[in-house]
Write a protein that holds these residues in place. Structure first.
Motif, short mmCIF file in Angstrom:
data_model
loop_
_atom_site.label_atom_id
_atom_site.label_comp_id
_atom_site.label_asym_id
_atom_site.label_seq_id
_atom_site.Cartn_x
_atom_site.Cartn_y
_atom_site.Cartn_z
N PRO A 72 0.83 -1.21 0.00
CA PRO A 72 0.00 0.00 0.00
C PRO A 72 0.87 1.26 0.00
N ASP A 74 0.22 4.27 0.93
CA ASP A 74 0.16 5.08 2.15
C ASP A 74 1.09 4.53 3.22
N GLU A 75 1.27 3.22 3.28
CA GLU A 75 2.19 2.63 4.26
C GLU A 75 3.64 2.86 3.85
N GLN A 77 4.79 5.37 2.18
CA GLN A 77 5.11 6.78 2.39
C GLN A 77 5.41 7.07 3.85
N LYS A 78 4.79 6.35 4.77
CA LYS A 78 5.05 6.55 6.19
C LYS A 78 6.49 6.19 6.54
#
Length: 80
Positions: A72, A74-75, A77-78
């Motif tokens: 994912p 979003d993960e 990017q974290k």
């Protein structure tokens, strides 16, 4: 971070005017015990990739197999 790994095989590569090469990949279904496991447990579907980069296009040869990892965004990017 959750990652799904699949294994795909290049079925065909076509070239269009302007040098665009398009690779068509399908999930592996047999041929080894590893492929049998991937066929049983991972997603199915089709992948179609196009590139005008000759070095990238050279990697996609009919019959060649690739691992495809889905992480994912979003993960990922974290982690940055």
């Amino acid at each position: 971070m959750t990652t799904v790994r699949a294994k795909f095989k290049v079925q065909s590569v076509t070239e269009s005017e302007g040098g665009l090469k398009t690779a068509n990949l399908s999930p592996v279904t047999s041929g080894s015990s590893e492929n049998d496991k991937f066929f049983k447990w991972t997603p199915g579907g089709q992948i179609q990739l196009g590139t005008i980069n000759p070095d990238a296009a050279a990697q996609f040869v009919p019959g060649r197999q690739f691992y495809v990892d889905f992480t994912p965004a979003d993960e990922a990017q974290k982690a940055d």
